[in-house]
Structure formats: C-alpha cells, structure tokens
Scaffold this motif. Structure first.
Motif, PDB file in Angstrom:
ATOM      1  N   THR A 160      -7.257 -13.258  -3.925  1.00  9.90           N
ATOM      2  CA  THR A 160      -6.890 -12.012  -4.378  1.00  9.90           C
ATOM      3  C   THR A 160      -6.686 -11.980  -5.824  1.00  9.90           C
ATOM      4  N   PRO A 175       4.875 -11.551   0.537  1.00 10.65           N
ATOM      5  CA  PRO A 175       3.871 -12.342  -0.103  1.00 10.65           C
ATOM      6  C   PRO A 175       3.741 -11.950  -1.672  1.00 10.65           C
ATOM      7  N   ASP A 229      -6.120 -17.123  -0.956  1.00 12.34           N
ATOM      8  CA  ASP A 229      -5.557 -16.617   0.440  1.00 12.34           C
ATOM      9  C   ASP A 229      -4.445 -17.562   0.957  1.00 12.34           C
ATOM     10  N   LYS A 273      -1.137  -7.741   4.659  1.00 11.19           N
ATOM     11  CA  LYS A 273      -0.476  -8.879   4.181  1.00 11.19           C
ATOM     12  C   LYS A 273       0.954  -9.271   4.883  1.00 11.19           C
TER      13      LYS A 273
END
Length: 742
Positions: free
Chosen positions: A205, A508, A396, A163
């Motif tokens: 996620t 993130p 995402d 990420k």
C-alpha cells in the motif's frame, strides 16, 4: 481579465501552515473539548458523573482508519473526555472533532442497547428486544438452513473495510461457509494498491512522507479535508515550512477552493475529471525541458520511450488547457497555462517533490488512469520509494498465523461471486460492492442472507434508491451496527457492536502513513449496554453452526484471535498500545516502475446525463466536519457545520456567482437540484470558490433513521448520483453527475 480570486483565477495563499493548525486546533474544537461534559448534563441521555477520583487510560481510536492514540479521562469508571496522547506516532497529542465527541456515540440516543428483532415492515423502525442467546440461535439457524440446500452462495457480507483482524474473521467465516460474496467499499487506498501492483509489481500500500517533502502537487486530494490519517496530515502540513526553512510549497489542483486549496500556496483550478490530463501535461513540461531524473528513469523504469512519445504528441499543455481550464477566456487560459508550466518546473527542480492523488478525503476510489499519470510524475522526479519526502510502498501485512480454514465439500465446491463471471471478474478481483445493487436487482438469483459488518451501504453506495430496492430483495439482513443507522432500518435483526472504548480491536497502518504502524484498542470501560464485540458475535455464530465452520473458529473470543493474529507484535502492543517499525526501508532492489503511455485525457471517466438536458455538473464537496462513511456525525459535529453547507435542515449547494446569475439565483435562494437519478430541495450559496458550471454538493449529510440531532438534515449526495465503473478495476469512480437547478 486580471489574475484574481474574484474572477475565479489562480489563488496564492500565504500563511498556509498557520491556517492548517487553526482549522484542526481551533478555539471551537478546544471549547467543545472543555465544555462537552457541561453541555451534556442538559441532555437526559448522557449520565452525569458523580464526584470521584480522576484517572486516565490510553487506547487507540478506531472511529476512522486514522489510528490516533487517545487517552480517556474518567471519574472513577465514568468516561468524561477524550484527548490525544502526546508522543503518539500518528497524532502526537492531536485529536479530530470526531474523536473529541466520541462519547456521544457511547451514550447517544442512536445507540442500540441490546439485540433487536424487526417487528414491523422494513423501514418502519419497529423493534422488539431479544436476548443474545435468541439472536445467535436465530442467525446461526437461518444460515444453517441455507447451507443445507447446497446454496452457500446465497450468503453475502459487506464489511467496513478490507484491513484488520475483525474483517479477516468475517472473510474467514465466508470462506468456511462456502460463499464468495464477501465485499467491502473500496477507497482511494485500494486503488493505490492496485496501481502499485500494476506499476511496480509489488503487493503493498502507499505511504507518503509528507513532513519531509518540499514541493507537493495534490491532484484533488483533500489533504486538509480528512485525507489519509487526518490529524497526522494536519500536523505534517504545519511542519512543511518548519522542516524546509519556510520554502515548502503545496499546490492544490482542484475544481473547487476546498479547505486544502484555501491553505495551499497555489491553487490551480481545473475542470473536474481532468486531473490525469493535467498531470500528463506537467509530465510534458518536465520532459521537454529535460528536467526529469535521468538516473532514476534510465535505471529504475520501463516503458519510458512509449510514454514520452504519447506525452509529446497528445499532452502538450496547449492541448490540455482546452479541456482542463475551467474558464473559456483566452487571457485567463494564457495565465492558467503559465501557472501550470511554472508549477511543473518548480516541482521538477525541488529537492524532495511529491505528487499525491485521491478525490476529497480519500474514501472514494480513483481511476487507474489518473493514478498512472500522477505516479508517472513521481517516477520522473525519482520520488518512488524514496525514503525521505517521497512515496513509499509499505508491504502488505503477512497472513495471520492462524490455522487454515477447515473446509467441507460445500465450502470447497465452486461457486461464482454474484458480481463476477466464472468466479472472478475480468478485473482480477470480486470486490465490486458498487455493482451489488444492480446484480441483486437484475438477477433471478439474489441473496437470502446479508451480513453488514461495520458497513452502511444504504448511505455510502451511489444511487440510494436502487440500493434500497436491492436490500428489499434480500430475505434476511443481519446488522452488527452499534448505532441505528440508514441501513439498520432494513435489517431483520441487529446484533449491536461495542464501540472502541469497550472492545479489543486492532488498528492497522493508517492510510498514507509513511512507515508501518500497528495500534491496539483495548477496553477502557465496561460495556455500558448489552452489546457484544462484533468479532465475538461472528465467532459465536460459527460455533453455534458446528461442523467445519466451528472448527475454523477455535478461539474463545475475538481478543484471543487478535492476539494470535498479531504474533510477535502482541507483547509490544500490550506494553505500549502501538507498534512502529522504525527500521522500515522501502524495497528498491530490482523494483522498476512501469510507465503507462495511455494515462490521461483519453481515459477520462464519463458521467451520466446529457448536457442539453442537464447543463450543470453536480460534484461532491468534502469537509472534515462531516463524516462520509458508515458512521454519521455526532450531534456536536453537526453543530459545527457551516451554514454554507447546512442551513437549519436544508442542504446548501455551492454555485459560482456567474452561474447563479445566469440561472437567476441569489444568495440563499431556494432551488431544486435535479440529476438523472433524483431531485433534492436545496438552498444556493453564491461563491467564487467553485468553477462556473459546477454545483458543489456537501457529502456527509442526509442521514435517516438516526436521532433528531443527526437525522433528517440535508440530502445524501449518494441519492443524486449513480456509479460509474473504472474500466481498469471495476471500482465506482464517479466524480460527478449532470444536473440542473430550477
């Protein structure tokens, strides 16, 4: 046999909320915070600030994926202390022990001050200083030589994670260069992403609304041992009773009395590796007693009938108890079975039940079979994409709005990944970094250059000896580490990174957080040494190579790349340092959960070794005071580690008192722990907090090539274990290894 802790029975712990707060915000942590500037005055490597004006600047901590908002207290321009920012969406004023002691990473003796070139044999630790111009020229020249031979696949890169913009820059470089060998070390969160795709058909996620859940089943997830975003989870735990009038319940289903299990309301001890089977047995109870959410199951799932038939025929609790109960005693097993059934019933009857998985602190992969079973429990009670108190799928991040990579003929030509067949592995991806050492050791075609971008594979990959052997076969290794670590000892050149206080880095959404959050770390001090942001280094290397690779990197520096990548979020982040999507609503329209019938016992991941030769099982123990990733503990963190895990420089392993007596060990006995992979000298801690037949091995110790405060203490658990591939994903999901104590 009585139901008590002494005989390793089920544990019920009162005052869980207070316990959690005490563990994170203990007097020890605050004393470290208050006294750190005083203590460090006695260490010559830490500069003592002169008198001056005190000021504060805020940034986002990126030492782990937790994404905590922190403020730095400075005297003039000298940072002297880090604190949590009140109102921060992730940590709300809290800070973990790594964040508290982060300044030791800035000034400590393990810090790399300037680009370094190896001057002796690998592992000797002999270096000479070079300039940045020389370093960039040498690396870019080496990469150009390889590419001119038409073998761009001879370049590999292991990143710190999948990420964030910095990882995206390295991935982009590999694409422009023409190599498919880009890897990062998978975690439980990567496995959740795979599972969400398999069960829900979504790219996203997992997030968990822990604060609002009122009955949580944790299958080995160390919620209070560093799981997810650690400070956030600790604070969520302290709110469970507050949000539910004292009626929230945490049940820890685990092989050991971890910090999480000790602070849970109930601890159900199990044989490690049977988490999936226990989840399926609980599903059996819920279905057989008609307690499942019929509305959700009928309208929002597929495959329930096959799942029901399998659960009914193969996962009756009376069957599962034989493989999952850690004690072979009929009275104990009866009590264990009663506890399993009562926990399943309470879970199904709760208003906002939630099941979570992920071994220990979550930085290790977990098998898809186990996740299928645990997620099935969430589906049975309608907790999937339930916005309050449930498991939600966070989308995402959209692709960064960069121009496409410019690709020449070499970049466009087909090249298989070193760890896959025909370009993509049978698992649908080629991120099999745990297989890389084996591939390098067995293949005639290895890697000529390996880039290490925020990774420390010689410490974090299983079977350290095989990993070291593989690294020796790589002709040229480039490390971007800000610290001398285990793998820099094998590097040929170090291009030292800033730490987050000196750099612009994006952060993130933290693992497990229930809504999209994006943080930004910006420089709050000038670089202390001649270091360079890792993103800047790869951009400069790309520009030095020229051609289409340079064209693919049009930015002046990584800060500009981050600004462009974050698009509309950038003004918000510049204003407040963090962006929260408060309007996020999980996608539910047309989303149907797929039940997998085969999910538990039959898919239990095997471990290496024969029971006749190795009668015990060595299993890892996670602790929030021990960093287990690429970054090692700070010196202060090592001082806080219990002597039940580290005694002077010796590793201390946890053994059940009955097992210790069986093999003739007493508290503090010296022993040799042997597995099919390696041996280690240890001391024995006799405990009722781990199942008979197990050896609990702390993770996060045994570093080499660090300073005297961190290096050479204990043994790295990864030296004792070998990888085991999940048949569904290929990720290393080893949960233990056969062992013996002599």
């Amino acid at each position: 046999m009585k139901l008590n802790r002494r005989n390793f029975l089920l544990v019920s712990t009162a005052g869980a909320a207070g316990g959690a707060v005490g563990s994170m915000f203990s007097p020890l942590s605050w004393k470290l915070m208050d006294d750190s500037s005083i203590w460090t005055q006695n260490w010559p490597w830490t500069p003592v600030p002169a008198d001056g004006e005190v000021n504060f600047e805020e940034t986002t901590c990126t030492l782990c994926p937790g994404g905590c908002r922190v403020k730095v207290r400075k005297v003039d321009e000298r940072p002297i202390k880090l604190e949590g920012v009140e109102g921060g969406p992730v940590n709300d004023g809290g800070i973990c022990i790594l964040g508290l002691t982060a300044l030791q990473l800035l000034f400590g003796p393990a810090r790399v001050h300037t680009p370094m070139k190896r001057a002796g044999k690998r592992g000797e630790g002999k270096w000479v200083e070079i300039t940045w111009e020389e370093a960039i020229s040498e690396v870019s020249g080496k990469l150009a030589e390889i590419r001119e031979t038409g073998r761009a696949q001879d370049l590999g890169c292991i990143a710190g994670g999948g990420k964030g913009v910095i990882n995206a820059l390295f991935s982009r470089f590999m694409e422009a260069y023409g190599s498919p060998n880009f890897y990062w070390q998978a975690t439980a969160w990567d496995c959740y992403e795979e599972n969400i795709l398999r069960t829900l058909g979504l790219n996203g996620t997992a997030g968990f609304d822990l604060e609002n859940a009122d009955n949580i089943l944790s299958f080995g997830a160390g919620l209070l041992d560093g799981w997810g975003s650690p400070v956030h989870v600790f604070q969520a735990h302290s709110k469970w009773r507050e949000n539910h009038d004292g009626h929230a319940t945490l049940v820890q289903i685990d092989a050991q009395l971890s910090n999480t299990a000790a602070k849970a309301d109930k601890w159900l001890p199990i044989v490690p590796g049977t988490e999936g089977a226990v989840a399926m047995a609980m599903a059996h109870v819920i279905i057989s007693k008609n307690l499942y959410n019929r509305g959700y199951v009928n309208w929002n799932t597929t495959g329930f009938r096959d799942f029901y038939r399998t659960v009914e025929s193969e996962y009756a609790p009376a069957k599962v108890v034989k493989i999952a109960c850690p004690v072979d005693n009929k009275e104990y097993q009866k009590k264990w079975l009663e506890e399993l059934e009562s926990r399943a019933i309470a879970f199904a009857k709760a208003d906002k039940p939630l099941a979570v998985a992920g071994k220990g602190n979550g930085d290790r992969p977990v098998s898809q079979a186990e996740l299928n079973a645990v997620q099935a429990l969430n589906a049975l009670v309608g907790a999937i994409n339930r916005k309050e108190g449930g498991m939600v799928v966070l989308p995402d991040e959209p692709k960064y709005p960069w121009k496409p990579v410019v690709m020449d003929a070499e970049a466009r030509s087909y090249k298989p990944s070193l760890v896959s067949v025909r370009g993509r592995s049978k698992y649908g991806h080629s991120n099999l970094v745990s297989v890389l050492p084996q591939a390098l050791n067995s293949s005639h075609e290895g890697l000529k250059v390996l880039l290490l971008a925020g990774s420390n594979p010689l410490y974090t990959l299983a079977d350290t000896e095989k990993t070291a052997e593989a690294l020796q076969k790589v002709e040229y290794i480039v490390s971007f580490s800000s610290q001398f670590n285990d793998t820099t000892a094998y590097a040929d050149i170090i291009l030292p990174d800033h730490i987050f206080l000196e750099s612009t880095v994006d952060a993130p959404t933290p693992p497990g957080f229930a809504k999209p959050v994006y943080g930004l770390a910006e420089p709050v001090i000038k670089p202390v040494y001649k270091t360079k942001a890792m993103g800047d280094s790869i951009i400069e290397i790309a520009k030095a190579m020229g051609g289409t690779i340079a064209q693919s990197f049009p930015w002046a520096d990584s800060a500009e790349a981050i600004e462009q990548a974050l698009g509309g979020k950038w003004p918000l982040l510049k204003r407040g340092g963090v962006y929260v999507n408060e309007d996020f609503t999980p996608e539910t329209e047309g989303v149907r959960f797929r039940f997998f019938a085969r999910s538990g016992m039959e898919s239990r991941i095997s471990i290496q070794g024969k029971a006749e030769q190795y009668p015990l099982i060595a299993t890892p123990v996670d602790c929030i005071r021990l960093a287990t990733g690429a970054l090692a503990d700070t010196p202060f963190m090592v001082k806080t580690v219990s002597d039940k895990k580290l005694k002077h420089k010796e590793l201390v392993v946890q053994v059940n008192a009955m097992t210790a007596q069986q093999y003739g060990f007493k508290e503090g006995s010296e022993a040799v722990l042997e597995t099919p992979v390696a041996k280690a000298k240890v001391r024995v801690h006799c405990s009722e907090e781990i199942a008979p037949g197990l050896v609990g091995v702390p993770r996060g110790l045994g570093h080499i090539a660090h300073d005297e405060f961190v290096g050479g203490k204990g043994t790295n658990y990864n030296t004792l274990i070998s990888p085991v591939q999940d048949p569904a994903t290929g990720f290393d999901v080893a949960w233990g290894i056969r062992a013996k104590l002599t």
